[in-house]
Scaffold this motif. Structure first.
Motif, PDB file in Angstrom:
ATOM      1  N   VAL A 170       0.865  -1.180   0.000  1.00 27.95           N
ATOM      2  CA  VAL A 170       0.000   0.000   0.000  1.00 27.95           C
ATOM      3  C   VAL A 170       0.900   1.228   0.000  1.00 27.95           C
ATOM      4  O   VAL A 170       1.702   1.422   0.922  1.00 27.95           O
ATOM      5  N   GLU A 171       0.792   2.052  -1.037  1.00 24.68           N
ATOM      6  CA  GLU A 171       1.609   3.246  -1.138  1.00 24.68           C
ATOM      7  C   GLU A 171       1.022   4.372  -0.296  1.00 24.68           C
ATOM      8  O   GLU A 171      -0.117   4.299   0.158  1.00 24.68           O
ATOM      9  N   ALA A 172       1.819   5.431  -0.105  1.00 25.38           N
ATOM     10  CA  ALA A 172       1.392   6.552   0.735  1.00 25.38           C
ATOM     11  C   ALA A 172       0.099   7.171   0.222  1.00 25.38           C
ATOM     12  O   ALA A 172      -0.728   7.644   0.995  1.00 25.38           O
ATOM     13  N   GLY A 173      -0.100   7.175  -1.089  1.00 27.52           N
ATOM     14  CA  GLY A 173      -1.309   7.766  -1.655  1.00 27.52           C
ATOM     15  C   GLY A 173      -2.517   6.852  -1.626  1.00 27.52           C
ATOM     16  O   GLY A 173      -3.589   7.218  -2.107  1.00 27.52           O
ATOM     17  N   GLY A 174      -2.363   5.639  -1.101  1.00 29.75           N
ATOM     18  CA  GLY A 174      -3.478   4.704  -1.006  1.00 29.75           C
ATOM     19  C   GLY A 174      -3.522   3.657  -2.100  1.00 29.75           C
ATOM     20  O   GLY A 174      -4.318   2.714  -2.034  1.00 29.75           O
ATOM     21  N   ARG A 175      -2.694   3.797  -3.127  1.00 33.58           N
ATOM     22  CA  ARG A 175      -2.681   2.808  -4.210  1.00 33.58           C
ATOM     23  C   ARG A 175      -2.146   1.481  -3.692  1.00 33.58           C
ATOM     24  O   ARG A 175      -1.162   1.429  -2.976  1.00 33.58           O
ATOM     25  N   MET A 176      -2.795   0.385  -4.076  1.00 35.62           N
ATOM     26  CA  MET A 176      -2.429  -0.933  -3.591  1.00 35.62           C
ATOM     27  C   MET A 176      -2.105  -1.841  -4.771  1.00 35.62           C
ATOM     28  O   MET A 176      -2.749  -1.785  -5.810  1.00 35.62           O
ATOM     29  N   THR A 196      11.929  -8.987  -9.225  1.00 33.43           N
ATOM     30  CA  THR A 196      10.886  -8.823 -10.232  1.00 33.43           C
ATOM     31  C   THR A 196      11.261  -7.619 -11.085  1.00 33.43           C
ATOM     32  O   THR A 196      12.156  -6.849 -10.746  1.00 33.43           O
ATOM     33  N   LYS A 197      10.587  -7.454 -12.197  1.00 32.86           N
ATOM     34  CA  LYS A 197      10.867  -6.337 -13.086  1.00 32.86           C
ATOM     35  C   LYS A 197      10.351  -5.047 -12.466  1.00 32.86           C
ATOM     36  O   LYS A 197       9.207  -4.965 -12.031  1.00 32.86           O
ATOM     37  N   LEU A 198      11.204  -4.024 -12.439  1.00 31.17           N
ATOM     38  CA  LEU A 198      10.799  -2.715 -11.932  1.00 31.17           C
ATOM     39  C   LEU A 198      10.033  -1.953 -13.007  1.00 31.17           C
ATOM     40  O   LEU A 198      10.211  -2.186 -14.204  1.00 31.17           O
ATOM     41  N   ALA A 199       9.182  -1.038 -12.581  1.00 33.44           N
ATOM     42  CA  ALA A 199       8.390  -0.249 -13.522  1.00 33.44           C
ATOM     43  C   ALA A 199       9.285   0.672 -14.339  1.00 33.44           C
ATOM     44  O   ALA A 199      10.362   1.084 -13.894  1.00 33.44           O
ATOM     45  N   GLU A 200       8.857   1.009 -15.552  1.00 35.70           N
ATOM     46  CA  GLU A 200       9.596   1.940 -16.395  1.00 35.70           C
ATOM     47  C   GLU A 200       9.524   3.342 -15.801  1.00 35.70           C
ATOM     48  O   GLU A 200       8.615   3.681 -15.044  1.00 35.70           O
ATOM     49  N   SER A 201      10.516   4.171 -16.153  1.00 38.34           N
ATOM     50  CA  SER A 201      10.564   5.540 -15.658  1.00 38.34           C
ATOM     51  C   SER A 201       9.287   6.291 -16.031  1.00 38.34           C
ATOM     52  O   SER A 201       8.811   6.220 -17.163  1.00 38.34           O
ATOM     53  N   GLY A 202       8.732   6.989 -15.050  1.00 37.15           N
ATOM     54  CA  GLY A 202       7.536   7.790 -15.302  1.00 37.15           C
ATOM     55  C   GLY A 202       6.240   7.042 -15.097  1.00 37.15           C
ATOM     56  O   GLY A 202       5.164   7.628 -15.163  1.00 37.15           O
ATOM     57  N   LYS A 203       6.314   5.702 -14.839  1.00 39.10           N
ATOM     58  CA  LYS A 203       5.103   4.908 -14.632  1.00 39.10           C
ATOM     59  C   LYS A 203       4.981   4.553 -13.152  1.00 39.10           C
ATOM     60  O   LYS A 203       5.970   4.559 -12.418  1.00 39.10           O
ATOM     61  N   PRO A 204       3.754   4.207 -12.689  1.00 39.76           N
ATOM     62  CA  PRO A 204       3.573   3.849 -11.278  1.00 39.76           C
ATOM     63  C   PRO A 204       4.491   2.709 -10.870  1.00 39.76           C
ATOM     64  O   PRO A 204       4.770   1.795 -11.641  1.00 39.76           O
ATOM     65  N   ALA A 205       4.967   2.757  -9.624  1.00 41.09           N
ATOM     66  CA  ALA A 205       5.944   1.788  -9.146  1.00 41.09           C
ATOM     67  C   ALA A 205       5.349   0.395  -9.037  1.00 41.09           C
ATOM     68  O   ALA A 205       4.212   0.204  -8.605  1.00 41.09           O
ATOM     69  N   THR A 206       6.105  -0.602  -9.459  1.00 44.36           N
ATOM     70  CA  THR A 206       5.826  -2.019  -9.224  1.00 44.36           C
ATOM     71  C   THR A 206       7.157  -2.727  -9.162  1.00 44.36           C
ATOM     72  O   THR A 206       8.136  -2.291  -9.755  1.00 44.36           O
ATOM     73  N   GLY A 207       7.210  -3.838  -8.442  1.00 46.78           N
ATOM     74  CA  GLY A 207       8.405  -4.664  -8.430  1.00 46.78           C
ATOM     75  C   GLY A 207       9.403  -4.248  -7.365  1.00 46.78           C
ATOM     76  O   GLY A 207       9.403  -3.127  -6.887  1.00 46.78           O
TER      77      GLY A 207
END
Length: 573
Positions: free
Chosen positions: A514-520, A547-558
């Motif tokens: 869960v990110e600081a902004g509430g995105r899960m 795992t693969k990290l998100a591309e620059s400028g896109k929401p974080a994953t991985g």
């Protein structure tokens, strides 16, 4: 007689009407680029009209299908929008070919510059055809392996006012910002040769000012994590927003100190390597107003190491040579100083830095003991508690991890896993990690002894953490439990069984972030891209899972994950 660019454009348009122009073929093509000559580079048209260039090479170039007949000195405009990955950059160029189809190399090679953003960037550039040119094509030169997107390529003959500030000169490389930059316009002695009017042919150098803040606004705003400053690739950022510009030079004459700009300023007395900013077109430079050297456009003019014992930087610069390809003004932007250090002193320092200290083959310690107290809580049904002890070691005392042991409170050696994690310059241990098992039956505040030295030998471990690579990932056996670390999904551990074979947990662990902004988002949904045993040992092992990290400028994953696993032996009788 050489035809004007406008006449050649008219000729080309008539050819298009007759169906013989090369631009017509480009308009009907799925992609405006020819198949690349560089191995490992592919060009693919996308359904949305964009073109994807994928390169496995560190440097590549693609040429446009569209071509124009041309002669040396004619101008051509190239517009293109590009989007690159993080370690890449691309720049448009004009590729020139002679009547036999051989490429005409440019007199000046533009320096490679780093891309300022991974967002879409629009290039609007005008180039001059080199001498001996018969045809031209637009070229996109790339640096770095990865994927480039392009769109909206426009390539055409152009009319150009060469007196326009910065027209047809090479953009300064970022390396020219190193050192001390002395602005040209602040230190001119004969200021009567400087005018605030930007007018060609008045016999003066024009002082041209620019708004740096306005010029650094990109065409299309976007989120780029590297910097809020995004460069505009179509402008030249003169240092301090000012540059001196001469009249257009149409014929050569002898250098003349009376007609030259006289630059003079004071600095701290010391030897410096001195350079003059790229003039764009050839100029004459003198250090005494009598002896001159010619400096070409396309790079800084190197004046060498000057002693400057009195701290005075003085030179004359005269725009007296015509450019044989691109008639126009010369520029005086800055004088750059880099401190010059005595070469022999440098060599002495480098030799000392390269000298490797003698490596010890035997430690000085024979048997050094360090008492350790374990304060571990008790657990119902538990027998052992894994313990790790980190110790600093004085220089020169210990060489090998094999000369480390752990003694229990009775002075008996117990199994341990030992590592040297840092060494002194002579190769001796500086910091050690010691893993062993604390027997909970001894209660809290149990005492152990770490002992190291030449006369010490580590106690052998009868069993170890076993890790086997299987089709689905890594199978781990700690003695107490067995489980799978999946190589397909980020499920931490799954299929957990006791030593008896009883299944404790079948399904993977689904961790939610869960990110600081509430995105899960779910870790279990992230496919594993890398799994490896990072550290193996009899008592303790570490597995690295990525795992693969998100591309620059896109929401974080991985993310990365390093679970540690410890061998759990049975209780001693």
């Amino acid at each position: 007689m050489k035809s004007a660019p406008s006449n050649r454009l008219l000729t080309f348009l008539l050819a298009l009407a007759a169906g013989t122009g090369t631009f017509a073929a480009a308009a009907e093509s799925a992609a405006p680029w020819l198949p690349p000559a560089t191995e490992g580079v592919t060009v693919m048209a996308q359904p949305d009209g964009k073109v994807q260039i994928v390169s496995a090479a560190d440097q590549f170039a693609v040429d446009s299908i569209a071509s124009f007949p041309a002669q040396g000195g004619e101008a051509f405009a190239i517009e293109v929008r590009t989007k690159v990955e993080i370690e890449m950059n691309v720049q448009p160029e004009l590729a020139c070919f002679d009547a036999q189809g051989r490429e005409v190399p440019p007199p000046v090679v533009a320096p490679q510059t780093r891309q300022s953003t991974t967002q879409w960037q629009k290039f609007t550039k005008t180039f001059i055809a080199w001498p001996d040119t018969a045809t031209v094509r637009a070229r996109l030169r790339g640096y770095g392996a990865g994927t480039v997107l392009t769109e909206a390529l426009a390539f055409r003959p152009a009319e150009l006012d060469t007196y326009q500030t910065g027209a047809l000169i090479v953009r300064p490389h970022p390396r020219t910002r190193a050192g001390v930059l002395l602005e040209s316009n602040f230190s001119i002695v004969n200021r009567e040769l400087i005018s605030a009017d930007d007018r060609d042919g008045d016999g003066k150098w024009a002082l041209v000012l620019q708004n740096l803040d306005a010029l650094t606004a990109p065409e299309q705003k976007g989120d780029d994590w590297r910097s809020n400053f995004e460069d505009n690739p179509n402008v030249i950022l003169w240092t301090d927003g000012a540059v001196l510009k001469s009249d257009s030079v149409r014929s050569d004459r002898a250098p003349d100190a009376v007609r030259a700009l006289h630059f003079r300023t004071k600095v701290h007395p010391d030897p410096y390597t001195v350079s003059v900013g790229d003039p764009g077109r050839p100029v004459a430079v003198s250090l005494d107003g009598k002896t001159w050297q010619r400096g070409e456009g396309g790079d800084e003019i190197e004046l060498g190491v000057l002693p400057l014992a009195d701290g005075v930087v003085e030179l004359w610069i005269d725009a007296c040579y015509a450019d044989r390809i691109k008639t126009g003004p010369a520029y005086f932007d800055y004088v750059r100083l880099l401190p010059a250090v005595n070469k022999s002193e440098n060599q002495r320092l480098f030799a000392a830095a390269r000298k490797k200290p003698a490596q010890l083959s035997r430690g000085k310690a024979e048997e050094t003991k360090v008492p350790v107290t374990i304060d571990a809580p008790g657990f119902a049904g538990a027998t052992f508690w894994p313990a790790r002890c980190g110790l600093p070691v004085p220089q020169g005392e210990l060489i090998s991890a094999e000369n480390i042991a752990v003694l229990d409170h009775d002075g008996r050696p117990i199994p341990s896993q030992n590592r040297i994690t840092a060494r002194w310059p002579d190769g001796s241990a500086r910091w050690i990690f010691v893993d062993f098992m604390h027997e909970l039956s001894r209660g809290a505040n149990a005492r152990y002894t770490i002992v190291y030295g030449n006369g010490v030998r580590a106690e052998a471990t009868p069993a170890r953490v076993n890790i086997d690579r299987v089709a689905d990932g890594l199978e781990v056996d700690t003695g107490a439990v067995r489980f799978l670390v999946s190589g397909k999904r980020f499920g931490l551990v799954e299929n957990v069984r006791l030593g008896s074979g009883q299944v404790v947990q079948r399904e993977p662990i689904d961790a939610e972030i869960v990110e600081a902004g509430g995105r899960m988002w779910s870790a279990l949904q992230q496919p594993v891209t890398r799994i490896e045993v990072e550290q193996a040992g009899p008592l303790h092992a570490v597995v690295r899972v990525e795992t693969k990290l998100a591309e620059s400028g896109k929401p974080a994953t991985g993310f990365f994950h390093r679970p540690g696993f410890t061998r759990m032996p049975a209780a001693r009788s």
